[in-house]
Design a protein around this motif. Sequence first.
Motif, mmCIF file in Angstrom:
data_model
loop_
_atom_site.group_PDB
_atom_site.id
_atom_site.type_symbol
_atom_site.label_atom_id
_atom_site.label_comp_id
_atom_site.label_asym_id
_atom_site.label_seq_id
_atom_site.Cartn_x
_atom_site.Cartn_y
_atom_site.Cartn_z
ATOM 1 N N LEU A 315 0.857 -1.181 0.000
ATOM 2 C CA LEU A 315 0.000 0.000 0.000
ATOM 3 C C LEU A 315 0.899 1.239 0.000
ATOM 4 C CD1 LEU A 315 -2.801 -0.926 2.568
ATOM 5 C CD2 LEU A 315 -2.866 -1.051 0.078
ATOM 6 N N ASP A 316 0.469 2.247 -0.744
ATOM 7 C CA ASP A 316 1.232 3.494 -0.830
ATOM 8 C C ASP A 316 0.344 4.648 -0.357
ATOM 9 O OD1 ASP A 316 2.832 5.626 -1.383
ATOM 10 O OD2 ASP A 316 2.940 5.297 -3.550
ATOM 11 N N PRO A 317 0.294 4.905 0.970
ATOM 12 C CA PRO A 317 -0.570 5.977 1.491
ATOM 13 C C PRO A 317 -0.200 7.350 0.937
ATOM 14 C CG PRO A 317 0.197 4.543 3.269
ATOM 15 C CD PRO A 317 0.994 4.188 2.049
ATOM 16 N N ARG A 318 1.060 7.548 0.586
ATOM 17 C CA ARG A 318 1.498 8.850 0.079
ATOM 18 C C ARG A 318 0.762 9.237 -1.193
ATOM 19 N NH1 ARG A 318 5.258 11.051 -3.333
ATOM 20 N NH2 ARG A 318 5.767 8.991 -4.137
ATOM 21 N N THR A 319 0.548 8.241 -2.101
ATOM 22 C CA THR A 319 -0.149 8.530 -3.365
ATOM 23 C C THR A 319 -1.571 7.976 -3.373
ATOM 24 O OG1 THR A 319 0.620 6.505 -4.447
ATOM 25 C CG2 THR A 319 2.037 8.448 -4.587
ATOM 26 N N GLY A 320 -1.914 7.189 -2.351
ATOM 27 C CA GLY A 320 -3.258 6.624 -2.285
ATOM 28 C C GLY A 320 -3.495 5.487 -3.250
ATOM 29 N N HIS A 321 -2.459 4.673 -3.494
ATOM 30 C CA HIS A 321 -2.593 3.572 -4.449
ATOM 31 C C HIS A 321 -2.166 2.239 -3.837
ATOM 32 C CE1 HIS A 321 -2.777 6.909 -7.350
ATOM 33 N NE2 HIS A 321 -3.341 6.046 -8.168
ATOM 34 N N VAL A 322 -2.609 1.166 -4.496
ATOM 35 C CA VAL A 322 -2.124 -0.180 -4.228
ATOM 36 C C VAL A 322 -1.148 -0.537 -5.335
ATOM 37 C CG1 VAL A 322 -2.748 -2.608 -3.913
ATOM 38 C CG2 VAL A 322 -4.342 -0.818 -3.229
ATOM 39 N N VAL A 323 0.008 -1.083 -4.972
ATOM 40 C CA VAL A 323 0.996 -1.543 -5.945
ATOM 41 C C VAL A 323 1.111 -3.053 -5.802
ATOM 42 C CG1 VAL A 323 3.374 -1.370 -6.751
ATOM 43 C CG2 VAL A 323 2.247 0.636 -5.753
ATOM 44 N N VAL A 324 0.831 -3.774 -6.885
ATOM 45 C CA VAL A 324 0.881 -5.230 -6.878
ATOM 46 C C VAL A 324 1.911 -5.679 -7.910
ATOM 47 C CG1 VAL A 324 -0.445 -7.372 -6.993
ATOM 48 C CG2 VAL A 324 -1.580 -5.247 -6.341
ATOM 49 N N VAL A 325 2.744 -6.645 -7.528
ATOM 50 C CA VAL A 325 3.810 -7.136 -8.413
ATOM 51 C C VAL A 325 3.652 -8.645 -8.564
ATOM 52 C CG1 VAL A 325 6.309 -7.290 -8.783
ATOM 53 C CG2 VAL A 325 5.338 -5.313 -7.572
ATOM 54 N N SER A 326 3.859 -9.137 -9.785
ATOM 55 C CA SER A 326 3.833 -10.583 -10.019
ATOM 56 C C SER A 326 5.048 -10.982 -10.840
ATOM 57 C CB SER A 326 2.550 -11.011 -10.740
ATOM 58 O OG SER A 326 2.555 -10.580 -12.091
ATOM 59 N N ALA A 327 5.426 -12.260 -10.712
ATOM 60 C CA ALA A 327 6.531 -12.808 -11.501
ATOM 61 C C ALA A 327 6.182 -14.223 -11.917
ATOM 62 C CB ALA A 327 7.835 -12.796 -10.695
ATOM 63 N N GLU A 328 6.570 -14.586 -13.137
ATOM 64 C CA GLU A 328 6.301 -15.929 -13.642
ATOM 65 C C GLU A 328 7.325 -16.266 -14.723
ATOM 66 O OE1 GLU A 328 2.416 -15.589 -15.444
ATOM 67 O OE2 GLU A 328 3.286 -14.959 -17.356
ATOM 68 N N ASP A 329 7.416 -17.534 -15.054
ATOM 69 C CA ASP A 329 8.172 -17.989 -16.216
ATOM 70 C C ASP A 329 7.231 -17.910 -17.412
ATOM 71 O OD1 ASP A 329 9.318 -19.601 -18.284
ATOM 72 O OD2 ASP A 329 10.562 -20.623 -16.799
ATOM 73 N N ASN A 330 7.566 -17.084 -18.388
ATOM 74 C CA ASN A 330 6.659 -16.889 -19.523
ATOM 75 C C ASN A 330 6.445 -18.153 -20.347
ATOM 76 O OD1 ASN A 330 9.525 -16.016 -20.180
ATOM 77 N ND2 ASN A 330 8.711 -16.242 -22.247
ATOM 78 N N LEU A 331 7.390 -19.100 -20.308
ATOM 79 C CA LEU A 331 7.241 -20.327 -21.083
ATOM 80 C C LEU A 331 6.560 -21.444 -20.297
ATOM 81 C CD1 LEU A 331 10.695 -20.501 -22.918
ATOM 82 C CD2 LEU A 331 8.514 -19.621 -23.781
ATOM 83 N N LEU A 332 6.397 -21.272 -18.993
ATOM 84 C CA LEU A 332 5.765 -22.317 -18.181
ATOM 85 C C LEU A 332 4.398 -21.837 -17.692
ATOM 86 C CD1 LEU A 332 8.891 -23.834 -16.438
ATOM 87 C CD2 LEU A 332 7.382 -24.925 -18.101
ATOM 88 N N LYS A 333 4.323 -21.117 -16.581
ATOM 89 C CA LYS A 333 3.011 -20.631 -16.152
ATOM 90 C C LYS A 333 2.398 -19.713 -17.201
ATOM 91 C CE LYS A 333 -0.442 -20.286 -13.302
ATOM 92 N NZ LYS A 333 -1.479 -21.340 -13.401
ATOM 93 N N GLY A 334 3.254 -19.086 -18.025
ATOM 94 C CA GLY A 334 2.748 -18.221 -19.079
ATOM 95 C C GLY A 334 2.449 -18.919 -20.385
#
Length: 356
Positions: A315-334
């Motif tokens: 959570l970023d209270p300074r800007t009022g946003h939620v920041v979500v990050v994801s990571a995957e193997d593009n050739l497997l889960k992708g």
Amino acid sequence: MSELKKVRVAVVGASGYSGEELVRLLLGHPGVELVAVTSRQYAGRTVGQVFPRFGHWGRARELRFEEPDARRLAELADVVFLALPHGVAAEFARPLLESGRVVIDLSTDFRLRDAAVYEEFYGHAHPAPELLSQAVYGLPELYRERLRGARLVAAPGCYPTSILLPLVPLLRAGLIESDGIVVNSLSGVSGAGRKAELEYLFCECAESLRAYGVPKHRHLSEIEQELSLAAGRRVVIRFTPHLVPVRRGILTTVVARPTAGLGTAGEVFALTGRIEACYRAAYGDEPFVRVLDDKGLPDTKNVVGTNVCEIGWRLDPRTGHVVVVSAEDNLLKGASGQAVQCMNLVCGFAETTGLM
């Protein structure tokens, strides 16, 4: 299915990056007999000759690439994976489905529900619009029950998987606004496929970063389709993909506005609890989604070579946003790993079979 039994499987377009990963996974799958692989370029050569790293499998030393022929594939296989370019996959899907075979398509031909949207984003009429209503979008975490026993599976793209998995639970729960979502994704070069084009040569990619597909990348069509279904209203996002000089892996960062305020410490604390509970409910029992605690953020080095998507958020209270990050193997889960995950559901195997 009460006990594991061999399913006869074929891969069309087995010499590309996704096709190669499919062959690797299927050779090691205890419930599968790999009966056919196709490639016009390598027809007549064995899998082991084309991919020496598979040479320790006796089947790879015996099985030869052949020219793609839908009629022959229908005779040989129960399940056929299509690792082909968009517009081409449908040419094989139609006769295979008419022959009663299961088709798992890794292209974009059956991911969209609306043929007009396909034409808008891909520049030509859909080659088999009558099949769109039969297709099940192959994201198991969202459509697991529909995938059981499906005949036509549309495996999602790598970017959509990295965006939908973190966003859909939040939209369904009403924790973020459906407008103003900004997404930036970084992809390894293998995401472009195995092809000899100037912009993907080593000297063009190494030590360089670049955006592409701006402002209307083709994957936006399926991303916005699924986000809109989750939100119950039309969702339009700003999406910028980037090419980064690594072989494989995708890192995606999403910025969205929460529906609740972040002006006080109490509001931050309350929203933190709601987001944690949301992700725990959505993915607490999922074998291939790993939600990180507040001490870590996703890193491609932790998912490359696996069928796992990592999700972390702040959570970023300074800007009022939620920041979500994801990571995957593009050739497997992708791509290929997810396609095998779908096959497991379709055929009644344990979902993790051949993927752990």
